[in-house]
Design an enzyme around this catalytic site. Structure first.
Site, PDB file in Angstrom:
ATOM      1  N   GLU A  48       0.869  -1.187   0.000  1.00  0.00           N
ATOM      2  CA  GLU A  48       0.000   0.000   0.000  1.00  0.00           C
ATOM      3  C   GLU A  48       0.897   1.225   0.000  1.00  0.00           C
ATOM      4  OE1 GLU A  48      -3.428   0.032   2.655  1.00  0.00           O
ATOM      5  OE2 GLU A  48      -3.421  -2.146   2.684  1.00  0.00           O
ATOM      6  N   HIS A 100      -9.372   9.887   3.019  1.00  0.00           N
ATOM      7  CA  HIS A 100      -8.962   8.762   2.182  1.00  0.00           C
ATOM      8  C   HIS A 100      -9.157   9.174   0.725  1.00  0.00           C
ATOM      9  CE1 HIS A 100      -8.608   4.813   0.391  1.00  0.00           C
ATOM     10  NE2 HIS A 100      -8.198   4.349   1.562  1.00  0.00           N
ATOM     11  N   ARG A 129      -0.598   8.998   1.323  1.00  0.00           N
ATOM     12  CA  ARG A 129      -2.027   9.227   1.152  1.00  0.00           C
ATOM     13  C   ARG A 129      -2.389  10.706   1.017  1.00  0.00           C
ATOM     14  NH1 ARG A 129      -5.681   5.562   4.968  1.00  0.00           N
ATOM     15  NH2 ARG A 129      -5.026   3.931   3.539  1.00  0.00           N
ATOM     16  N   HIS A 164     -11.643  10.101   6.810  1.00  0.00           N
ATOM     17  CA  HIS A 164     -11.336   8.685   7.042  1.00  0.00           C
ATOM     18  C   HIS A 164     -10.677   8.414   8.384  1.00  0.00           C
ATOM     19  CE1 HIS A 164     -10.330   4.585   5.979  1.00  0.00           C
ATOM     20  NE2 HIS A 164      -9.033   4.813   6.108  1.00  0.00           N
ATOM     21  N   ARG A 204      -0.961   9.655   8.270  1.00  0.00           N
ATOM     22  CA  ARG A 204      -0.797   8.240   8.597  1.00  0.00           C
ATOM     23  C   ARG A 204      -0.565   7.403   7.340  1.00  0.00           C
ATOM     24  NH1 ARG A 204      -4.178   3.829   8.575  1.00  0.00           N
ATOM     25  NH2 ARG A 204      -5.896   5.174   7.931  1.00  0.00           N
TER      26      ARG A 204
HETATM   27  C1  SIN Z   1      -7.712   1.055   2.991  1.00  0.00           C
HETATM   28  O1  SIN Z   1      -7.982  -0.130   2.880  1.00  0.00           O
HETATM   29  O2  SIN Z   1      -7.396   1.766   2.046  1.00  0.00           O
HETATM   30  C2  SIN Z   1      -7.795   1.697   4.332  1.00  0.00           C
HETATM   31  C3  SIN Z   1      -6.694   1.223   5.147  1.00  0.00           C
HETATM   32  C4  SIN Z   1      -6.255   2.270   6.103  1.00  0.00           C
HETATM   33  O3  SIN Z   1      -6.849   3.330   6.187  1.00  0.00           O
HETATM   34  O4  SIN Z   1      -5.237   2.034   6.761  1.00  0.00           O
END
Ligand code: SIN
Length: 498
Positions: free
Chosen positions: A109, A220, A265, A326, A361
Site C-alpha cells: 500500500e 482517504h 495518502r 477517514h 498516517r
Molecule cells: C484502505 O484499505 O485503504 C484503508 C486502510 C487504512 O486506512 O489504513
C-alpha cells in the site's frame, strides 16, 4: 483493581481481554460491539513480518510519510512491537490470508517500500479481526455493556476515577481507558460509522488532558460517494495496480510523485482534489479492470460487492472516486505507554495521539497502532505508574461552555464538510468558528447525548486548523499552500481554567 474500557474496536477489546487477566473489567460501547472503524477496515494491518523486512525499515517508511511530525519513539514502539502484535492476533483467532505455501500473504500500500500489509478474507480484514475479538470477549469475564454513551469523565483531586453515562449512572474505576475510535462522522462524507464522532477527545479535553494536533484529519483518496455516504475503495486496489485518471482519461499521479498512485495518502488525496477542481468535476476515475475479473472478485470481495450494490462494477471498467474523511491523526496526547496527562486516564487507538502517524498516517498502520498501544496501556495500568509528562511546546487553551452544542449532528457535519474539510482557508474556518460561537449562545435542543462531545471535538479541529497557517500532511490550507518551517511542531490544546 477495576478498569473501565470505553470502546469496542481493536484497541478497546484487546485492552479488555488483557485487563481481564488481572482486574475487574467493564467495557462500554456506544453502539453494537461491531459498529467500529476496525470492523470497516479493508486493506489490512501493516507489520514487519517478512523475511526481508524489519521494524527499522517500517519505521523509516512511517516517518517519511509523516510530514515531519512523527515522534520517533512512538514510531519505533509501533513498528518494533508490530510482529508480536500480529502473533497475538493470530493467537486470538484472526485468520490472516496465506499463500499456497502457507506463508502469510503480504500486500503493498502507499508509502510502504516493501509488501507488509497482512489481510484477511481478501479485503475483509476488519470483519475478521472484529469477529475474532468479539468471540474471545464472549469467552472471558468482562462486563460488556452496549448502547451506553459516556457523557463525562469524573475527575477527583486531579485523577480520573470513573465515568458518568448518558443514563446518569456513575461507574467508578482505578483506571479508565479511552478507545472510542475516530471522528470521521463529524463530516457528512466519511468512511466511518455514524457513531465515530470523536467523543474520547472531548471527554479527555474536558477532564483536563492535553489534546494534540486535532487539525490533522486524513481524507482517504478513494471513496465511492453517494448522496450522504462514502464507501471505502481500499488503497490495496492501488497496491495491486489500480490507476487514477482525470476527466481526459490521463494518469495524473505520474506527474505528481515518483510513486504515482502509491504516494503517501495525503499527496494522493491532494492531487485528486486539485484534479477535480481543474476538471470542474466531483470525482476522478479509478481503474483496475485490466486485471482478471475472477482474481478481483476473490482478492476484493468486499469492495467488489459494495461497489456493485452501488451500481459500479470494478471488473468492468473505471469507477468514480473522491476523497472522504477517514482517519484522525490528532487526538488525546499519550506517551508510548498509553498514558494521558491526567492520572488514571489512558487512551489507545484512533482517539489517541501517540505521535506514531505525524501529520499523515501510512495505510494500515492504524490497526497496528490500536493493537500495540492498547497492550502497552494495559501494561502501564498493571504497573500503575504516574501520568504522562505534559509534552513540551506552546500550549493553547480553549474555553468551553458545557452546554455549547450544535443544534443537530447534520448541521455540524455540514459545517465540517463545507468549511473544515479536505481544503481549508481562513475565511471558511473563521466562518465555522462563528457558527460554533452562535451555537454556544443558543439553548441546547439536542437529544443525542454525544452531540455536545462531537461539537467540542469539531471545534478543536477547526480552531487548530485556523491556527496552523501552512499545509502539511493531511492539513491543506489553500491560503497557505506550502509547508512553513516555523510550523514544524505539534499543536497542543488544553481546557482554559475559568
Ligand atoms: C484502505 O484499505 O485503504 C484503508 C486502510 C487504512 O486506512 O489504513
Amino acid at each position: 483493581m477495576r478498569i473501565l474500557v470505553i470502546g469496542s474496536g481493536l484497541a478497546g477489546i484487546n485492552a479488555a481481554l488483557l485487563a481481564s487477566e488481572f482486574a475487574d473489567v467493564t467495557l462500554l460501547s456506544k453502539g453494537p460491539l461491531e459498529q467500529t472503524n476496525t470492523q470497516r477496515a479493508q486493506g489490512g494491518i501493516a507489520a514487519a513480518v517478512a523475511a526481508l523486512d524489519d521494524p527499522r525499515r517500517h519505521a523509516e517508511d512511517t516517518i517519511r510519510a509523516g510530514a515531519g511530525l512523527c515522534d520517533p519513539d512512538a514510531v519505533h514502539a509501533l513498528t518494533g512491537d508490530g510482529p508480536e502484535a500480529i502473533e497475538r492476533l493470530l493467537q486470538l483467532g484472526v485468520e490472516f490470508d496465506r499463500k499456497a505455501d502457507g506463508a502469510l500473504a503480504l500486500a503493498t500500500e502507499g508509502a510502504h517500500t516493501i509488501p507488509r500489509v497482512l489481510h484477511a478474507g481478501g479485503d475483509r480484514t476488519g470483519v475478521h479481526i472484529q469477529s475474532a475479538l468479539v468471540a474471545r470477549l464472549a469467552e472471558c469475564d468482562v462486563d460488556v455493556r452496549t448502547h451506553v454513551t459516556v457523557s463525562e469523565l469524573i475527575v477527583e483531586a486531579g485523577r480520573c476515577v470513573g465515568v458518568v453515562t448518558d443514563g446518569r449512572e456513575t461507574l467508578l474505576a482505578d483506571a479508565v481507558l479511552l478507545a472510542t475510535g475516530g471522528a470521521g462522522a463529524l463530516y457528512r462524507t466519511t468512511t466511518n460509522p455514524a457513531n465515530a464522532t470523536g467523543d474520547g477527545i472531548a471527554l479527555a479535553f474536558r477532564a483536563g488532558a492535553v489534546v494534540r494536533d486535532p487539525e490533522f484529519v486524513q481524507f482517504h483518496p478513494t471513496a465511492l460517494l453517494g448522496a450522504n455516504s462514502a464507501f471505502l475503495i481500499s488503497e490495496a486496489l492501488r497496491g495491486e495496480g489500480a490507476v487514477l485518471r482525470n476527466a481526459a482519461g490521463e494518469r495524473f499521479m505520474i506527474q505528481v510523485h515518483p510513486d504515482a498512485e502509491l504516494a503517501p495518502r495525503s499527496v494522493v488525496a491532494r492531487a485528486i482534489t486539485e484534479t477535480m477542481h481543474r476538471d470542474d468535476a466531483d470525482h476522478v476515475m479509478l481503474d483496475i479492470s485490466h486485471l482478471d475479473a475472477d482474481f478481483l472478485r476473490e482478492r476484493f470481495p468486499g469492495v467488489y460487492r459494495g461497489a456493485l450494490n452501488r451500481g459500479h462494477d470494478i471488473t468492468a471498467g473505471p469507477i468514480s472516486v473522491a476523497p472522504a474523511a477517514h482517519y484522525h491523526m490528532g487526538g488525546v496526547y499519550t506517551d508510548v505507554a498509553g498514558r494521558t496527562t491526567v492520572p488514571g486516564l489512558y487512551a489507545a487507538g484512533e482517539c489517541a495521539s501517540t505521535g506514531a502517524h505525524g501529520a499523515n498516517r501510512v495505510a494500515s498502520n492504524s490497526l497496528l497502532e490500536a493493537a500495540v498501544f492498547s497492550s502497552r496501556a494495559i501494561d502501564a495500568i498493571r504497573r500503575e505508574p504516574g501520568p504522562a509528562r505534559a509534552p513540551s511546546g506552546e500550549m493553547r487553551t480553549l474555553h468551553w461552555r458545557l452546554e455549547g452544542c450544535a443544534p443537530s449532528l447534520e448541521r455540524l457535519q455540514a459545517t465540517m464538510n463545507d468549511l473544515v474539510g479536505i481544503t481549508r482557508n481562513e475565511a471558511g474556518l473563521q466562518n465555522a468558528l462563528d457558527r460554533f460561537s452562535e451555537w454556544s449562545a443558543e439553548p441546547p435542543t439536542q437529544v443525542d447525548p454525544s452531540l455536545p462531545l462531537a461539537t467540542l471535538t469539531a471545534r478543536l479541529i477547526a480552531e487548530a486548523a485556523l491556527q496552523r497557517t501552512e499545509s502539511r500532511g493531511g492539513h491543506l490550507r489553500l491560503d497557505h499552500p506550502g509547508e512553513d518551517p516555523t510550523w514544524h511542531r505539534h499543536s497542543l490544546w488544553q481546557l482554559a481554567r475559568e
